[in-house]
Design a protein around this motif. Structure first.
Motif, mmCIF file in Angstrom:
data_model
loop_
_atom_site.group_PDB
_atom_site.id
_atom_site.type_symbol
_atom_site.label_atom_id
_atom_site.label_comp_id
_atom_site.label_asym_id
_atom_site.label_seq_id
_atom_site.Cartn_x
_atom_site.Cartn_y
_atom_site.Cartn_z
ATOM 1 N N ILE A 1150 39.288 49.401 24.188
ATOM 2 C CA ILE A 1150 40.512 50.211 24.308
ATOM 3 C C ILE A 1150 41.503 49.730 23.251
ATOM 4 N N PRO A 1151 41.987 50.627 22.321
ATOM 5 C CA PRO A 1151 42.955 50.196 21.300
ATOM 6 C C PRO A 1151 44.336 50.022 21.908
ATOM 7 N N ASP A 1152 45.310 49.574 21.043
ATOM 8 C CA ASP A 1152 46.700 49.444 21.480
ATOM 9 C C ASP A 1152 47.236 50.805 21.890
ATOM 10 N N CYS A 1153 48.085 50.807 22.930
ATOM 11 C CA CYS A 1153 48.573 52.059 23.516
ATOM 12 C C CYS A 1153 50.062 52.220 23.274
ATOM 13 N N CYS A 1154 50.449 53.464 23.085
ATOM 14 C CA CYS A 1154 51.865 53.788 22.886
ATOM 15 C C CYS A 1154 52.181 55.039 23.671
ATOM 16 N N GLU A 1155 53.451 55.126 24.105
ATOM 17 C CA GLU A 1155 53.875 56.258 24.916
ATOM 18 C C GLU A 1155 53.622 57.582 24.209
ATOM 19 N N ASP A 1156 53.068 58.523 24.952
ATOM 20 C CA ASP A 1156 52.851 59.896 24.513
ATOM 21 C C ASP A 1156 51.893 60.010 23.336
ATOM 22 N N GLY A 1167 20.608 56.573 24.529
ATOM 23 C CA GLY A 1167 19.747 57.065 25.592
ATOM 24 C C GLY A 1167 19.787 58.567 25.721
ATOM 25 N N GLY A 1168 19.290 59.262 24.733
ATOM 26 C CA GLY A 1168 19.312 60.721 24.769
ATOM 27 C C GLY A 1168 20.706 61.271 24.532
ATOM 28 N N GLU A 1169 20.824 62.551 24.776
ATOM 29 C CA GLU A 1169 22.135 63.186 24.577
ATOM 30 C C GLU A 1169 23.050 62.794 25.725
ATOM 31 N N GLU A 1170 24.217 62.323 25.321
ATOM 32 C CA GLU A 1170 25.165 61.852 26.329
ATOM 33 C C GLU A 1170 25.708 63.031 27.120
ATOM 34 N N GLY A 1171 25.791 62.843 28.413
ATOM 35 C CA GLY A 1171 26.360 63.869 29.280
ATOM 36 C C GLY A 1171 27.787 63.533 29.653
ATOM 37 N N ASP A 1172 28.261 64.147 30.726
ATOM 38 C CA ASP A 1172 29.620 63.912 31.205
ATOM 39 C C ASP A 1172 29.612 62.635 32.058
ATOM 40 N N GLY A 1173 29.966 61.541 31.392
ATOM 41 C CA GLY A 1173 30.009 60.269 32.108
ATOM 42 C C GLY A 1173 31.178 60.172 33.072
ATOM 43 N N LYS A 1174 31.208 59.130 33.818
ATOM 44 C CA LYS A 1174 32.290 58.907 34.769
ATOM 45 C C LYS A 1174 33.302 57.967 34.133
ATOM 46 N N TYR A 1175 34.591 58.394 34.117
ATOM 47 C CA TYR A 1175 35.669 57.621 33.511
ATOM 48 C C TYR A 1175 36.776 57.488 34.550
ATOM 49 N N ILE A 1176 37.297 56.257 34.693
ATOM 50 C CA ILE A 1176 38.435 56.017 35.577
ATOM 51 C C ILE A 1176 39.405 55.095 34.842
ATOM 52 N N TRP A 1177 40.658 55.592 34.656
ATOM 53 C CA TRP A 1177 41.708 54.789 34.011
ATOM 54 C C TRP A 1177 42.544 54.111 35.118
ATOM 55 N N TYR A 1178 42.821 52.833 34.851
ATOM 56 C CA TYR A 1178 43.625 52.040 35.783
ATOM 57 C C TYR A 1178 44.844 51.510 35.043
ATOM 58 N N LYS A 1179 45.955 51.431 35.764
ATOM 59 C CA LYS A 1179 47.187 50.839 35.224
ATOM 60 C C LYS A 1179 47.433 49.543 35.980
ATOM 61 N N CYS A 1180 47.636 48.454 35.187
ATOM 62 C CA CYS A 1180 47.840 47.115 35.767
ATOM 63 C C CYS A 1180 49.171 46.569 35.280
ATOM 64 N N TYR A 1218 49.358 47.480 31.505
ATOM 65 C CA TYR A 1218 48.092 47.404 30.786
ATOM 66 C C TYR A 1218 47.188 48.514 31.310
ATOM 67 N N LEU A 1219 46.419 49.094 30.423
ATOM 68 C CA LEU A 1219 45.509 50.169 30.776
ATOM 69 C C LEU A 1219 44.081 49.665 30.708
ATOM 70 N N ALA A 1220 43.279 49.996 31.739
ATOM 71 C CA ALA A 1220 41.869 49.614 31.776
ATOM 72 C C ALA A 1220 41.038 50.858 32.038
ATOM 73 N N LEU A 1221 39.779 50.877 31.489
ATOM 74 C CA LEU A 1221 38.896 52.041 31.617
ATOM 75 C C LEU A 1221 37.575 51.595 32.223
ATOM 76 N N TYR A 1222 37.144 52.282 33.272
ATOM 77 C CA TYR A 1222 35.868 52.056 33.941
ATOM 78 C C TYR A 1222 34.935 53.181 33.528
ATOM 79 N N TRP A 1223 33.774 52.846 32.877
ATOM 80 C CA TRP A 1223 32.887 53.863 32.286
ATOM 81 C C TRP A 1223 31.477 53.688 32.819
ATOM 82 N N VAL A 1224 30.920 54.819 33.351
ATOM 83 C CA VAL A 1224 29.516 54.856 33.761
ATOM 84 C C VAL A 1224 28.781 55.751 32.779
ATOM 85 N N PRO A 1225 27.929 55.208 31.862
ATOM 86 C CA PRO A 1225 27.220 56.063 30.894
ATOM 87 C C PRO A 1225 26.232 56.962 31.611
ATOM 88 N N THR A 1226 26.232 58.239 31.237
ATOM 89 C CA THR A 1226 25.402 59.245 31.895
ATOM 90 C C THR A 1226 24.737 60.121 30.826
#
Length: 1675
Positions: A1150-1156, A1167-1180, A1218-1226
């Motif tokens: 995750i790169p540096d983040c700025c408002e807006d 692993g083949g063509e990537e599909g619609d994975g699962k993404y969850i953003w968290y704020k800490c 701080y922003l965190a991303l939870y990714w399940v490759p699909t």
């Protein structure tokens, strides 16, 4: 940047002598805000930037490289102080810092303090667009040994130099400098500097410039001084650039002036004299700007004949009178001098004259500049003069395109057109320019004031003008002098003329050869030029100074020819030829033959067209006697344009003396016949001509009179053997005899034999015998001759149309031949007596045409060869008239008794070429006879003698077809003939190169497969043709083909090895055949779903499968190659579909983040063509350790879920977290891999304060609201501002407008409003100023028209006027009073009578419209639109009229046309109006001069009237009563002529006879006054009319048996008078009293008029008006 001023002009032309390469302008991106740029004006439509008043002295360097090169910067570098082209120097030196970092840090403070700014650097920069002037430039001098190359500035190759209107900026004034110091603390430039030290010459220039600063004034930025670009492309041998070298003389040592120089730049020096410039005889560009010239002293420039551009700006020149005429000069700049006028020599090719910033206050002495296109006079006192642009247009002419760098104003052009043609001459002569209404009189008085001292004594000029000239049309000049009445001068003033032509009013006019008359006819080449005519007064032997008049430009002719003069030449005597001579003005049309016609006008009747008289020449005939001829001529051009017809009227035609010619005797001179004597009479109407017949005396030879009084004579037996004479004595109607003419006949013959009752007997059919019978007198029937003829006609016309059927013979019988069928038979019977004398032949024709027999055949047969390929011929015999197109048909029969089958290919032919289809069948021929008249006879059929036999079998052609290559099959191609083919025999042969031939075993078919055994051999085939009945033909051997070559290399098999899964590796195996294996090659392809292929690259004989291959197939293409390099056919193999690998997440960051600002994570998937994975953003609220990331949702309480998308845009609430991303490759098919979690390194940063969507909303017509959306943290006290954008694009801040609501003031009209929004964050961080788009132009309320009314009646001839009604509201009254510019009108007319559809009337744009005849029945509609001073148009208002009714009938411009003599023809002409004219009334009357009484002329009610002797002394009056078609009668209108005078020839004769006092006339008296008597039938007797001053008498002359008798005698005492007759121009009546009167006749009207006028002249003492006064005879 190079050593030249940056220029960007609107003239857009550069002389061809300059060809300069473009400069590469590399601009370093400035760190200083872009709002600190200079605020020059823009030459394009781009809106200008606002320049804060407290920013100045900012200089922008333009080095070559776009990035800062610190290696080229030294601490000793300093920008040189240079003198501007205006003479000023830089007031502040610019220092360049060595370190870029210091420059950047120094710019941060001014950036903050410059708020508010109109534009920030974040806005698009207009750099690179030529829309404004450049800033002052620090130049890099030319130095010896410098590594810096100077680049040239842009230029083009047109004729006029690209001089900048906004080209040079001088340094700011001291006042601006001090003001700048107080507002701007420091100005630092972030840029690299050029390497190299300043040269010593540049240092001297800098010092000199500083010394001159006290002498040279400081100028503001001037866009009016036009300076040249240095021609850097030219070599040093033709270019000299010594600008700013303090040169005082052109003869100074070291100056190196040479004749080869073409480009000389001596600007910014101390020159005051041109001595020495003569050597530059090839110079093209000469720049002498900013020196110390004062003028005069420009004579040395006369040697510079090639000079094209001359720059004299920035001197002290006071006059240009000494500037010589330079034949090639195209550009002259004299701006910023002390000129008071532009007087100089003519410059024939000058296109641009720049004379701005002078003291020009007069146009006196303005030179002739026929090619001038651009004239610049900005900042001169002359601009205070009204319409100076119009005056310039008049002085220069049509070549002028721009004035003061603007296109010519249409209004000024229109004003210039209202001035007379000689205005330019007057302006150049010192005339004070005034309004166009007073110009005609004022300019004339100005010229007269100059000429009056040179006029002849006692004479004054009243007029000097020239008509508007048109091509090939008469152009008259008008010079009118008046003479002082007190002057006693016997000599007459004579005016001599000379015409000239020129291109402009001020040009040197060229005399036109032989153009010395008062009128001149402009030629085609004169179109567009100006005429000048000089008039030289001559009084006695003294010639005075010439005066002149100038015309406007010669216009193209209308193309409609005019008749200027029309004459008829020739003697008016019967038999003569009259010729019409028209004089034509062709007016630009191509001369062609006009339309001529002659008309005959008898007394008291209308002219009648003479049929066939359509040439310019006409021969007079008998019908023309006592009539007038009217010659009508209509000019016609070659283009077909007709002019107005004109006519000329002759006097009455007189008869010729009687004569006769071509006298002859008509008839057969044979005993018993009647003969006639005839001749062609000429000489008026024939009277009782005399005829005599005389017979020849056989003994004496004399002719004895035998008959008189008739022209016919019956030949008797006494005349046989003798000759007769016929004598013709012509006598005219008046009894006058002419010369007799005679004719002599041949000897009279005895009567010949005759035939009567001639008939044809017999049957008129083909082949029948016929005979002829007749009664013969004077001869014997047996000796007579008969000849037979045929003819198409049933009517006999002599021997015309007869075709002989037999020669002349005695036999009377005749057999009708076939050739006579359809014809009539004619018999010619010639009687012959016993002594061989023949009589007149007699003819007889049959009563019907010869008939024919029915068509038939007398024989029919078939001959020829009855075998396949043979030819059969049919023949027959025809009888029964003329054969037409008989019908022929051939048939095939299986047996002789069947009906047969028609052969259509040979229908209509007598021959048949036997084909294969006829084998074994019988042939028959049928003929149907057909006569030429369509009658058909009986058909007959002829059957062939035997069946058709087939032909012998044979081959017509045999060849082998195919490719001589191993492995291919070749075939036999043959053509068989001879019945049906059976099983023909084939044999194949193999032939070696040495000629040995061997049969190929087991090869007996029509095809053969080439094997390896055939390689190197030739192959051929033989064929024995066999018919179906086993008949054999000759064996044929084909040509050989070969030698046979080996076959191509081939891949026999191809297989894949490996796993078809993503990440796997594929290999292959291939087997080869086809000779020795060579370097075979292969290619890998990816086969897509749509069938497309993509070539893949592989390093070896394997292929590694990737994601791109998943779902598709892999194709391998293998191409076998033989060892000799021959390639075989490629073979391909396609794999199974490639399967994807298991999904795997490789990386997540995750790169540096700025408002807006959108956050896009950096992730890597496999692993083949990537599909619609699962993404969850968290704020800490705090950063979580890596070990706890996998359980982030349960790690702490301050973790919240933000989004479940791949990307995320932080909002204001996310700042500091701080922003965190939870990714399940699909994978695309839904299969998931192990999850990955990542957190950013730094918390989310707040955004910079920004205002967006800044706009202006109109609350009302006079109130506006500024709007915008804030972003960047919490908003603090943001700054609002309002600006006013003028029409020229400049933006000015509005003082005191610091709210988001703005009320419109009067200053805002015709401007646009701009709202400024400077965002300020709650922590005082200030963002950039954002400005809204300009509003629409602020304008007051649009003027409206409440109603539109039409005044005037809808009647033909009346005027309809549109009147608009203004609304009563205060706002509208104020708008109409202050801002109304003009009102536009447009008239419409209904397309048809009674129609509601209206069409616009072109060129009808005034408030009034006059109704015309064509408008009757139509409706009119007027459209009215108000235009305010801002160019806006109101909603149109309409008003419609009632249908136009016809007006009261009236006649306008009525006049009587005629020449004024009593023998002339007069006609009424006038313009009728008031509907369609009906049967209007015209009455002719006489009016005595000075008397109001009118005398009606009975019977004269036509449009034309021929005057007579009774009209002498009277005015002719015509009363025209117009009557409309419906019978409505208008007011009568009258017109009159001048008093009618006597025709000059008659007048002369009358005066002579009145002077004699006593005269006699011969006349004729009609003793039989019966009205039933035929005129001229012998009842006229001769009389003598004696007239003197006391009395008149009519005397009947005496004869041998009687004495003269006076029949009428009397004095002139009333009621004596003389009457004439309108219907007979030869009669007059003398009335002495009620009991004594006599009617007399004379030969001509001329004599009748002389008699009447002489009698009235002697009787004048009894008349109320003296005839002497009428005849203008002195008493």
């Amino acid at each position: 940047m190079s050593e030249m001023e940056e220029k960007e002009g609107s003239l857009g032309k550069v002389p061809a002598s300059e060809n300069v390469k473009a400069t590469t302008r590399s601009v370093i991106k400035p760190t200083v805000s872009s709002s600190l740029r200079s605020s020059g004006s823009s030459s394009g439509p781009t809106r200008k930037r606002i320049e804060p008043k407290n920013v100045s002295n900012v200089v922008k360097l333009n080095p070559r490289k776009p990035t800062t090169d610190h290696s080229l910067t030294t601490s000793n570098d300093a920008s040189a102080i240079r003198r501007n082209s205006t003479g000023s120097s830089q007031e502040k030196q610019i220092s360049v810092k060595k370190q870029t970092s210091s420059a950047r840090s120094a710019t941060k403070e001014p950036l903050r303090r410059s708020l508010p700014e109109p534009r920030r650097s974040s806005l698009p920069s207009p750099a690179g667009k030529a829309s404004g002037p450049s800033s002052p430039v620090v130049r890099t001098p030319r130095t010896m040994g410098s590594n810096v190359k100077l680049s040239s500035s842009p230029s083009s190759s047109s004729r006029v130099p690209t001089a900048s209107i906004d080209s040079i900026e001088s340094s700011t004034e001291r006042k601006s400098k001090s003001k700048s110091k107080s507002n701007l603390s420091s100005t630092t430039i972030s840029s690299g500097s050029r390497s190299g030290s300043l040269s010593s010459s540049r240092e001297r220039m800098s010092t000199a410039s500083s010394l001159r600063k006290a002498v040279t004034p400081t100028f503001k930025v001037s866009r009016l001084i036009m300076l040249p670009q240095v021609e850097t492309k030219a070599g040093d041998d033709v270019r000299l650039d010594l600008r700013g070298h303090r040169i005082r003389s052109l003869k100074a040592s070291g100056l190196n002036l040479s004749p080869n120089l073409e480009f000389v730049y001596l600007r910014d020096n101390l020159l005051s004299s041109l001595e020495g410039i003569e050597i530059l005889n090839r110079v093209k560009v000469l720049d002498l700007s900013f020196n110390e010239f004062k003028g005069p002293g420009f004579e040395p420039l006369e040697a510079c004949k090639s000079l094209q551009q001359l720059y004299l700006a920035g001197n002290q020149i006071t006059s240009l009178k000494s500037l010589p005429a330079l034949p090639n000069l195209e550009f002259l700049s004299v701006a910023q001098n002390k000129l008071k006028s532009l007087s100089m020599a003519s410059q024939p090719r000058l296109q641009v004259l720049a004379a701005s910033k002078n003291k020009v206050s007069t146009l006196k002495g303005f030179p002739c500049l026929p090619s001038l296109e651009h004239l610049r006079l900005e900042e001169n006192p002359i601009l205070e003069m009204a319409h100076v642009e119009a005056a310039s247009i008049l002085l220069v002419g049509p070549s002028l395109k721009k004035f003061n760098d603007r296109d010519l104003s249409p209004k000024e052009i229109a004003i210039a057109k209202n001035y007379p043609a000689h205005t330019a001459v007057c302006i150049a002569g010192g005339w004070e320019f005034c309004s166009s209404k007073q110009a005609l009189e004022s300019t004339f008085n100005f010229l007269v004031e100059q000429w009056k001292d040179h006029f002849p004594p006692g004479y004054m000029l009243m007029e000097a003008s020239v008509d508007q000239p048109f091509e090939e049309d008469a152009c008259n000049c008008h010079f009118l002098f008046t003479k002082d009445k007190t002057l006693n001068e016997d000599s007459e003033l004579v005016l001599n003329y000379q015409w000239f032509i020129g291109s402009t009013s001020l040009s040197n006019f060229t005399p036109i050869p032989d153009a010395t008359a008062e009128v001149y006819w402009p030629k085609h080449d004169d179109v567009g030029k100006i005429l000048r005519v000089e008039c030289t007064p001559v009084l006695g032997d003294t010639s005075y100074s010439s005066i002149f008049a100038i015309s406007s430009r010669v216009s193209r002719g209308t193309g409609c020819p005019k008749v200027l003069k029309l004459d008829v030449c020739g003697d008016l005597l019967e038999g003569n030829i009259l010729t019409g001579h028209p004089e034509i003005a062709w007016c630009g049309g191509t001369p062609a033959k006009g339309i001529s016609s002659w008309l005959r006008r008898r007394w008291n009747s209308s002219p009648v067209v003479i049929v066939g008289a359509e040439n310019e020449e006409y021969q007079l005939t008998l019908e023309d006697v006592d009539s007038c001829l009217v010659y009508m001529y209509t000019p016609v051009t070659d283009e077909g344009t007709k002019g107005e017809p004109q006519y000329a009227i002759t006097d009455y035609i007189k008869p010729a003396p009687p004569s006769v010619n071509n006298v002859q005797i008509v008839g057969d001179i044979i005993e018993g016949n009647t003969i006639s004597g005839v001749g062609v009479y000429f000489g008026g109407k024939e009277g009782p001509s005399k005829f005599e017949w005389l017979r020849e005396n056989k003994d004496t030879g004399d002719f004895v009179l035998v008959l008189t009084g008739t022209n016919e004579y019956i030949l008797s037996k006494e005349d046989v053997g003798l000759r007769l004479a016929f004598v013709y004595l012509p006598v005219n109607f008046e009894g006058q005899e002419g010369k007799s003419t005679s004719a002599l006949s041949p000897i009279v013959k005895r009567a010949p034999p005759k035939v009567t009752n001639l008939k044809i007997i017999g049957d008129l059919k083909e082949g029948s015998k016929i005979t002829v019978t007749a009664n013969v007198t004077g001869a014997t029937e047996g000796s007579s001759r008969v000849q037979w003829f045929k003819t198409f006609s049933s009517v006999l016309d002599g021997e015309n149309g007869l075709d002989a059927l037999s020669t002349s013979k005695l036999a009377k019988a005749f057999r009708v031949p076939l050739g006579a069928v359809g014809y009539y038979i004619v018999a010619k019977f010639t009687p012959v007596n016993t002594d061989g004398e023949s009589g007149e032949p007699a003819y007889v024709i049959s009563d019907r045409a010869v008939e024919t027999l029915p068509p038939n055949l007398n024989f029919l047969s078939i001959t020829g060869d009855y075998t396949e390929g043979g030819i059969l011929t049919a023949s027959y015999g025809y009888i029964g008239g003329h054969e037409g197109k008989s019908i022929y048909n051939w048939y095939l029969h299986e047996v002789e008794t069947d009906p047969g089958i028609l052969i259509p290919e040979v229908s209509g032919c007598l021959q048949y070429n036997v084909t294969k289809d006829a084998i074994g069948k019988f042939i028959s021929f049928r003929c149907t006879p057909l006569r030429d008249d369509g009658i058909m006879g009986e058909s007959r059929t002829c059957m062939g003698q035997e069946r058709i036999q087939p032909g012998n079998p044979r081959l017509l052609s045999l060849q082998v077809v195919g490719t001589a290559v191993e492995g291919t099959t070749i075939h036999v191609n043959k053509q068989y003939w001879g019945g049906e083919e059976g099983e023909s025999v084939f044999r194949w042969f193999r032939t070696s190169s040495d000629g040995m031939q061997k049969e190929v075993p087991d090869a007996a078919t029509s095809s053969y497969l080439l094997s390896a055994d055939d390689i190197g051999f030739f192959v051929s085939v033989s064929c024995e043709p066999v018919r179906r009945d086993r008949a054999r033909g000759p064996i044929v051997l084909s040509e050989q083909i070969g030698p046979i070559i080996p076959g191509p290399p081939t891949c026999q098999s191809l297989e894949f090895h490996g796993s078809f899964v993503e990440g796997g590796r594929l290999t292959f195996t291939a087997s080869y055949s086809g000779g020795g294996k060579g370097a075979c090659f292969f290619e890998w392809f990816r086969v897509k779903d749509n069938g497309g292929k993509e070539k893949l690259h592989s390093d070896g004989e394997h292929l590694d499968l990737t994601l791109e291959d998943v779902g598709g197939c892999v194709e391998l293409v293998y191409t076998p190659v033989r060892e000799d390099g021959l390639k075989g056919c490629p073979k391909s193999i396609v794999s199974d579909p490639i399967l994807p690998a298991d999904p795997l997440g490789v990386e997540l960051v995750i790169p540096d983040c700025c408002e807006d600002k959108i956050v896009i994570p950096h992730k890597t998937y496999f692993g083949g063509e990537e599909g619609d994975g699962k993404y969850i953003w968290y704020k800490c609220l705090s950063k979580i350790d890596a070990s706890s990331l996998m359980d982030i949702s349960d790690s702490c309480e301050d973790v919240t879920t933000c989004a479940q998308t791949l990307t995320y845009t932080p909002s204001l609430e996310d700042v500091g977290a701080y922003l965190a991303l939870y990714w399940v490759p699909t994978r695309a098919d839904g299969k998931s891999g192990q999850p990955l979690v990542s957190i950013c390194n730094n918390p989310v940063a707040p955004g910079f304060p920004v205002a967006s969507r800044v706009g202006v909303k109109a609350l009302s017509l006079y109130s506006y609201s500024g709007e915008g959306i804030y972003f960047g943290g919490y908003e603090g006290s943001s700054i609002f501002s309002w600006f006013r954008e003028n029409m020229d694009g400049t933006i000015v801040p509005i003082n005191g407008a610091n709210s988001n609501i703005y009320e419109v003031t009067d200053e805002d009209y015709n401007c646009r409003l701009v709202f400024g929004y400077t965002p300020v964050r709650s922590d005082s961080v200030v963002g950039e100023l954002k400005m809204s788009e300009p509003t629409d132009v602020i304008l007051p309320e649009l003027p409206r028209i409440e109603t539109l009314a039409l005044t005037g009646k809808a009647v033909e001839g009346e005027v309809l006027t549109a009147i608009e009604v203004i609304p009563k509201s205060d706002a509208q009254q104020n708008v109409w009073q202050k801002y109304k510019k003009h009102v536009r009108y447009q008239w419409y007319i209904s397309s048809e009578t009674g129609s509601t559809h209206f069409e616009p009337i072109q060129s009808q744009c005034s408030c009034s419209y006059k109704l015309q005849f064509n408008d009757i029945g139509c409706r009119f509609k007027c459209e009215c639109v108000v235009i305010d001073s801002f160019g806006r148009s109101s909603e149109p208002a309409y008003s419609e009229s009632a249908p136009v009714s016809p007006g009261i009938p009236r006649i306008e411009k009525m006049e009587i046309e005629g020449r004024g003599f009593h023998t002339n023809l007069y006609s009424v002409r006038g313009n009728y109006s008031g509907g369609k004219e009906g049967k209007s009334k015209i009455q002719w009357l006489r009016s005595m001069v000075g008397s109001p009484d009118l005398i009606s002329i009975p019977g004269e009610t036509g449009r034309m009237y021929e005057a007579n002797v009774d009209d002498v002394g009277y005015r002719l009056v015509a009363i025209y009563t117009p009557i409309r078609e419906d019978g409505f009668e208008g007011h009568p209108v009258s017109a009159s002529t001048e008093p009618i005078t006597v025709e000059p020839d008659v007048l002369k004769e009358v005066k002579q006879k009145l002077d004699l006092g006593s005269v006699k006339f011969e006349a004729l008296y009609d003793k039989d006054k019966s009205s039933k008597k035929v005129s001229g039938a012998g009842g006229l007797e001769r009389r003598i009319l004696e007239v003197n001053r006391k009395r008149v008498k009519v005397v009947k002359p005496g004869s041998k048996t009687s004495f003269p008798t006076t029949e009428i005698r009397g004095s002139y005492t009333p009621p004596f008078h003389v009457e004439t007759f309108g219907n007979d121009q030869h009669r007059l009546r003398i009335v002495v009293d009620s009991d004594n009167e006599v009617d007399l006749m004379v030969q001509t009207r001329h004599l009748r008029d002389v008699i009447v006028l002489v009698i009235r002249g002697f009787a004048q003492k009894f008349n109320s008006t003296s005839l002497n006064s009428l005849l203008k005879i002195d008493s």
